[in-house]
Design a protein around this motif. Structure first.
Motif, PDB file in Angstrom:
ATOM      1  N   UNK A  35       0.836  -1.206   0.000  1.00 48.07           N
ATOM      2  CA  UNK A  35       0.000   0.000   0.000  1.00 48.07           C
ATOM      3  C   UNK A  35       0.868   1.251   0.000  1.00 48.07           C
ATOM      4  N   UNK A  36       1.945   1.246   0.784  1.00 51.04           N
ATOM      5  CA  UNK A  36       2.846   2.400   0.799  1.00 51.04           C
ATOM      6  C   UNK A  36       3.578   2.557  -0.535  1.00 51.04           C
ATOM      7  N   UNK A  37       3.925   1.440  -1.169  1.00 57.80           N
ATOM      8  CA  UNK A  37       4.571   1.514  -2.488  1.00 57.80           C
ATOM      9  C   UNK A  37       3.612   2.074  -3.537  1.00 57.80           C
ATOM     10  N   UNK A  38       2.331   1.717  -3.417  1.00 59.22           N
ATOM     11  CA  UNK A  38       1.316   2.304  -4.297  1.00 59.22           C
ATOM     12  C   UNK A  38       1.241   3.809  -4.051  1.00 59.22           C
ATOM     13  N   UNK A  39       1.219   4.195  -2.770  1.00 66.73           N
ATOM     14  CA  UNK A  39       1.141   5.613  -2.426  1.00 66.73           C
ATOM     15  C   UNK A  39       2.342   6.405  -2.899  1.00 66.73           C
ATOM     16  N   UNK A  40       3.518   5.759  -2.921  1.00 66.06           N
ATOM     17  CA  UNK A  40       4.746   6.424  -3.375  1.00 66.06           C
ATOM     18  C   UNK A  40       4.905   6.356  -4.890  1.00 66.06           C
ATOM     19  N   UNK A  41       3.904   5.768  -5.559  1.00 68.80           N
ATOM     20  CA  UNK A  41       3.931   5.574  -7.014  1.00 68.80           C
ATOM     21  C   UNK A  41       5.125   4.735  -7.447  1.00 68.80           C
ATOM     22  N   UNK A  42       5.562   3.849  -6.543  1.00 73.46           N
ATOM     23  CA  UNK A  42       6.625   2.900  -6.885  1.00 73.46           C
ATOM     24  C   UNK A  42       6.054   1.678  -7.573  1.00 73.46           C
ATOM     25  N   UNK A  43       4.756   1.437  -7.378  1.00 72.55           N
ATOM     26  CA  UNK A  43       4.082   0.345  -8.076  1.00 72.55           C
ATOM     27  C   UNK A  43       2.685   0.799  -8.471  1.00 72.55           C
ATOM     28  N   UNK A  44       2.121   0.093  -9.436  1.00 68.65           N
ATOM     29  CA  UNK A  44       0.725   0.264  -9.829  1.00 68.65           C
ATOM     30  C   UNK A  44       0.116  -1.120  -9.916  1.00 68.65           C
ATOM     31  N   UNK A  45      -1.115  -1.259  -9.484  1.00 69.86           N
ATOM     32  CA  UNK A  45      -1.807  -2.527  -9.620  1.00 69.86           C
ATOM     33  C   UNK A  45      -2.623  -2.528 -10.902  1.00 69.86           C
ATOM     34  N   UNK A  46      -2.381  -3.557 -11.712  1.00 67.02           N
ATOM     35  CA  UNK A  46      -3.183  -3.781 -12.906  1.00 67.02           C
ATOM     36  C   UNK A  46      -4.004  -5.028 -12.636  1.00 67.02           C
ATOM     37  N   UNK A  47      -5.237  -4.819 -12.169  1.00 67.14           N
ATOM     38  CA  UNK A  47      -5.998  -5.956 -11.651  1.00 67.14           C
ATOM     39  C   UNK A  47      -5.323  -6.436 -10.372  1.00 67.14           C
ATOM     40  N   UNK A  70      10.832  -6.353  -6.044  1.00 67.70           N
ATOM     41  CA  UNK A  70       9.687  -6.511  -6.938  1.00 67.70           C
ATOM     42  C   UNK A  70      10.070  -7.303  -8.188  1.00 67.70           C
ATOM     43  N   UNK A  71       9.159  -8.130  -8.646  1.00 70.14           N
ATOM     44  CA  UNK A  71       9.342  -8.847  -9.906  1.00 70.14           C
ATOM     45  C   UNK A  71       9.155  -7.855 -11.049  1.00 70.14           C
ATOM     46  N   UNK A  72      10.155  -7.731 -11.910  1.00 66.55           N
ATOM     47  CA  UNK A  72      10.136  -6.688 -12.929  1.00 66.55           C
ATOM     48  C   UNK A  72       9.964  -7.217 -14.350  1.00 66.55           C
ATOM     49  N   UNK A  73       9.583  -8.481 -14.458  1.00 68.83           N
ATOM     50  CA  UNK A  73       9.364  -9.059 -15.779  1.00 68.83           C
ATOM     51  C   UNK A  73       7.908  -9.514 -15.904  1.00 68.83           C
ATOM     52  N   UNK A  74       7.286  -9.297 -17.088  1.00 76.60           N
ATOM     53  CA  UNK A  74       5.927  -9.813 -17.307  1.00 76.60           C
ATOM     54  C   UNK A  74       5.914 -11.326 -17.133  1.00 76.60           C
ATOM     55  N   UNK A  75       4.841 -11.928 -16.647  1.00 76.05           N
ATOM     56  CA  UNK A  75       3.548 -11.294 -16.342  1.00 76.05           C
ATOM     57  C   UNK A  75       3.497 -10.639 -14.965  1.00 76.05           C
ATOM     58  N   UNK A  76       4.649 -10.356 -14.390  1.00 76.40           N
ATOM     59  CA  UNK A  76       4.746  -9.735 -13.077  1.00 76.40           C
ATOM     60  C   UNK A  76       4.175 -10.664 -11.997  1.00 76.40           C
ATOM     61  N   UNK A  77       4.013 -10.135 -10.816  1.00 80.51           N
ATOM     62  CA  UNK A  77       3.621 -10.949  -9.671  1.00 80.51           C
ATOM     63  C   UNK A  77       2.222 -10.551  -9.229  1.00 80.51           C
ATOM     64  N   UNK A  78       1.454 -11.523  -8.778  1.00 86.20           N
ATOM     65  CA  UNK A  78       0.136 -11.190  -8.240  1.00 86.20           C
ATOM     66  C   UNK A  78       0.292 -10.650  -6.821  1.00 86.20           C
ATOM     67  N   UNK A  79      -0.722  -9.918  -6.361  1.00 80.01           N
ATOM     68  CA  UNK A  79      -0.708  -9.419  -4.982  1.00 80.01           C
ATOM     69  C   UNK A  79      -0.600 -10.586  -4.010  1.00 80.01           C
ATOM     70  N   UNK A  80      -1.334 -11.659  -4.281  1.00 85.79           N
ATOM     71  CA  UNK A  80      -1.292 -12.826  -3.403  1.00 85.79           C
ATOM     72  C   UNK A  80       0.120 -13.397  -3.308  1.00 85.79           C
TER      73      UNK A  80
END
Length: 201
Positions: A35-47, A70-80
């Motif tokens: 949540x803090x990384x989202x707030x810092x715009x370090x990550x974005x959730x796509x679904x 963070x996983x930086x290659x597609x398909x990236x990592x799920x929140x779970x």
């Protein structure tokens, strides 16, 4: 200070019955970091996928460590998947960090009682966490409730969460904690069955 640090302080400062499980708290801490990384715009959730930013501006050492993992290659990592991977022993990492910084201390005790619970020192960090807790900050309240601290936030508090990404993370944290509890219950049943078999011989 970060949400994860505030959550760790609240977990130590707030008595709960039964005591907060380290696994539950670790999952909630991983959610707080996200949540803090989202707030810092370090990550974005796509679904439910965690998409990292190329240049996260994060000052906190533990949060910076989270961003770098963070996983930086597609398909990236799920929140779970993030919660389970990053959450492994995360409560111990935060406890050690806050203890090193003097925010948390372990009172001296007789050597027979080495598991003396930690205590939170009076500090700006503690006051900040307490302010968020007493004001029923919806993010902190939701994460704490998932870990077994306090009550679930009211519908009114949940409605204050305008960011859909935060709502997704909180929901995933709750699901992960429930899954962990299901695993504990299965193991308890299996252990009890195993003990009963041996008692028969």
């Amino acid at each position: 200070m970060t949400t994860a640090r505030d959550l760790m302080i609240v977990a130590i400062d707030t008595p709960s019955t039964p005591p907060v499980g380290r696994g539950d708290l670790s999952l909630a801490l991983a959610g707080a970091e996200l949540i803090d990384l989202v707030g810092a715009e370090a990550v974005t959730l796509d679904g439910d996928r965690v998409l990292p930013d190329l240049s996260p501006g994060v000052d906190d050492p533990l949060l910076r460590e989270a961003a770098s993992s963070l996983v930086r290659q597609p398909p990236y990592e799920s929140v779970e998947d993030w919660l389970w991977r990053r959450g492994r022993d995360l409560s111990a990492a935060y406890l050690a960090a806050l203890e090193a910084e003097g925010v948390i201390s372990r009172p001296h005790a007789h050597r027979r009682f080495r598991d003396t619970p930690p205590a939170v020192a009076d500090s700006a960090a503690r006051r900040r966490a307490a302010d968020r807790w007493t004001s029923r900050d919806p993010v902190l309240t939701g994460l704490a409730a998932a870990a077994g601290i306090g009550e679930q936030p009211s519908d009114e508090l949940v409605e204050e969460l305008a960011d859909d990404q935060v709502v997704i993370v909180l929901a995933e944290v709750n699901d992960a904690v429930m899954e962990l509890e299901a695993v504990r219950q299965r193991r308890a049943i299996e252990d009890a069955a195993f003990d009963n078999v041996w008692r028969g011989f």
